[in-house]
Design a protein around this motif. Structure first.
Motif, PDB file in Angstrom:
ATOM      1  N   SER A  36       0.518  -1.257  -0.048  1.00  0.00           N
ATOM      2  CA  SER A  36      -0.308   0.538   0.127  1.00  0.00           C
ATOM      3  C   SER A  36       0.552   1.260  -0.199  1.00  0.00           C
ATOM      4  O   SER A  36       0.644   2.156  -0.848  1.00  0.00           O
ATOM      5  CB  SER A  36      -1.320   0.243   1.278  1.00  0.00           C
ATOM      6  N   GLY A  37       2.103   1.304   0.697  1.00  0.00           N
ATOM      7  CA  GLY A  37       3.191   2.036   0.378  1.00  0.00           C
ATOM      8  C   GLY A  37       1.957   3.316   1.778  1.00  0.00           C
ATOM      9  O   GLY A  37       2.508   4.635   2.167  1.00  0.00           O
ATOM     10  N   LYS A  38       1.343   2.554   2.366  1.00  0.00           N
ATOM     11  CA  LYS A  38       0.924   3.670   3.614  1.00  0.00           C
ATOM     12  C   LYS A  38       1.109   3.241   5.078  1.00  0.00           C
ATOM     13  O   LYS A  38       0.683   1.627   5.604  1.00  0.00           O
ATOM     14  CB  LYS A  38      -0.975   3.622   2.944  1.00  0.00           C
ATOM     15  N   THR A  39       1.591   3.983   5.963  1.00  0.00           N
ATOM     16  CA  THR A  39       1.443   3.486   7.734  1.00  0.00           C
ATOM     17  C   THR A  39       0.965   2.487   7.990  1.00  0.00           C
ATOM     18  O   THR A  39       1.389   1.271   8.561  1.00  0.00           O
ATOM     19  CB  THR A  39       1.818   4.592   7.523  1.00  0.00           C
ATOM     20  N   HIS A  40      -0.369   2.442   7.768  1.00  0.00           N
ATOM     21  CA  HIS A  40      -1.812   1.613   8.869  1.00  0.00           C
ATOM     22  C   HIS A  40      -1.421   1.059   7.726  1.00  0.00           C
ATOM     23  O   HIS A  40      -2.833  -0.321   8.640  1.00  0.00           O
ATOM     24  CB  HIS A  40      -2.351   2.558   9.121  1.00  0.00           C
ATOM     25  N   LEU A  41      -1.470   0.331   6.708  1.00  0.00           N
ATOM     26  CA  LEU A  41      -2.067  -0.593   5.748  1.00  0.00           C
ATOM     27  C   LEU A  41      -0.908  -1.286   5.283  1.00  0.00           C
ATOM     28  O   LEU A  41      -0.007  -1.237   3.985  1.00  0.00           O
ATOM     29  CB  LEU A  41      -2.664  -0.313   4.342  1.00  0.00           C
TER      30      LEU A  41
END
Length: 366
Positions: A337-342
């Motif tokens: 995802s490139g997202k901290t929470h995913l």
């Protein structure tokens, strides 16, 4: 995904790339293979699954299989902050595989927050254990007063579903339970995390809602540290008062608050190798995994050094197990995802050096 659907997903990233179908998570969105748009060659390993976002993998060998008990990340729409409110998970899923890098089975929902009577929000990193014919799932979740406690749920099978006890474990607090059973059958829980994990808000056994949001210590004082408690024979309660996990440097001095490269932050794990107890943990805001060793499960532990460099993402959370004579570390990053929470879970081999230290792992290729 409904509980009675148990799709088998290959751990091969080639198959991830070929597959165009992803099972929806409970947020109505899917864990897409966004990493295919990136240079996947920069990663040491590839995600085990892509149908859901997973993190904080606690791995165990049960009934001849590898079972993984991760957090289940979702896009909850909760604003991001230093307390970690954007990690707003609402259920647990269980994964299994017959061998490392083999096919992965998603067993569906093992425990939902709505089925935990005392829970408020945020089902964070869990762990599991087995004793006396019963499987135990230990989990941190904020109660209805927004205070993290640790609960326990039980099942007769490692894949669940699990049924939560009506109350949290008495005397428990903070996050990241990790249960270690020694050779003599005694089980211990290691737990705790600062900042969003609230460990800094506990003093003299009481919770201060207005306490510090970070380390809550003077820079030159010994750092806050993880906790340990022996578990009762039925694995449902603490058999003793909670104690500190003391980590010392090689000169026998405690690690200090200002030493963010070495001090404990969260993500405790315990494994035993050649008669030594290895306490491993995350340094959090500096993103290292570190190890400390002792001759006793209570410690004190002598700091050994960093054994995993930072992953892509805010930090990592791991587990270490032995499978058929080899050692492996399960961890996560944000490749998909490139997202901290995913996040997405991964696995790679771990080595113990001749001097007793753990070999350095570089999750990103330079």
């Amino acid at each position: 995904m409904k509980k009675n659907l148990k799709p088998t997903i290959t751990a091969s990233f080639l198959a991830i790339a070929i597959s165009a179908i992803a099972c929806q998570n409970n947020s109505g969105k899917t864990a897409q293979t966004d990493s295919l748009k990136q240079d996947t060659s920069k990663f040491l390993t590839q995600p085990l699954i892509s149908n859901i976002y997973t993190a904080d993998p606690s791995a165990h060998v049960f009934e001849g299989k590898i079972y993984i008990y991760p957090s289940h990340d979702i896009e909850a729409g909760t604003p991001e902050n230093d307390n970690g409110d954007h990690f707003d998970m609402r259920d647990y899923r269980i994964l299994s595989m017959d061998s490392v890098n083999g096919k992965v089975t998603d067993h569906g929902v093992a425990l939902d927050i709505k089925d935990i009577p005392w829970a408020g929000r945020q089902l964070w990193a869990p762990d599991a254990a087995y004793k006396n014919g019963t499987y135990y799932l230990y989990f941190p979740v904020k109660d209805k007063n927004d205070v993290f406690r640790i609960g326990v749920a039980t099942s007769k099978t490692p894949a669940g579903p699990f049924k939560a006890e009506p109350q949290p474990i008495k005397g428990s607090f903070s996050i990241d339970p990790a249960v270690f059973t020694d050779d003599d059958g005694t089980s211990y829980m290691y737990f705790g995390g600062i900042w969003g994990g609230q460990l800094q808000r506990w003093k003299d056994g009481k919770y201060d809602a207005n306490g510090s949001k970070t380390d809550s210590q003077k820079e030159d004082e010994p750092a806050l540290t993880a906790k340990i408690a022996k578990l009762s024979n039925d694995m449902l309660s603490f058999a003793e008062p909670v104690k500190d996990v003391i980590i010392l440097d090689k000169e026998g001095k405690p690690l200090l608050t200002k030493d963010h490269d070495r001090r404990f932050f969260e993500g405790a794990w315990m494994h035993k190798y050649n008669g030594k107890y290895y306490f491993t943990y995350s340094t959090g805001d500096t993103h290292f995994l570190a190890s400390a060793v002792s001759d006793n499960p209570y410690g004190p532990f002598t700091y050994q050094g960093t054994f995993m460099e930072p992953v892509q993402g805010w930090t990592t959370h791991h587990s270490i197990i032995e499978v058929k004579g080899k050692w492996y570390i399960f961890y996560h990053d944000t490749q998909l995802s490139g997202k901290t929470h995913l996040r997405n879970v991964k696995v790679t081999e771990l080595t113990h050096n001749a001097d007793g230290t753990i070999g350095l792992i570089k999750p990103l290729k330079k």
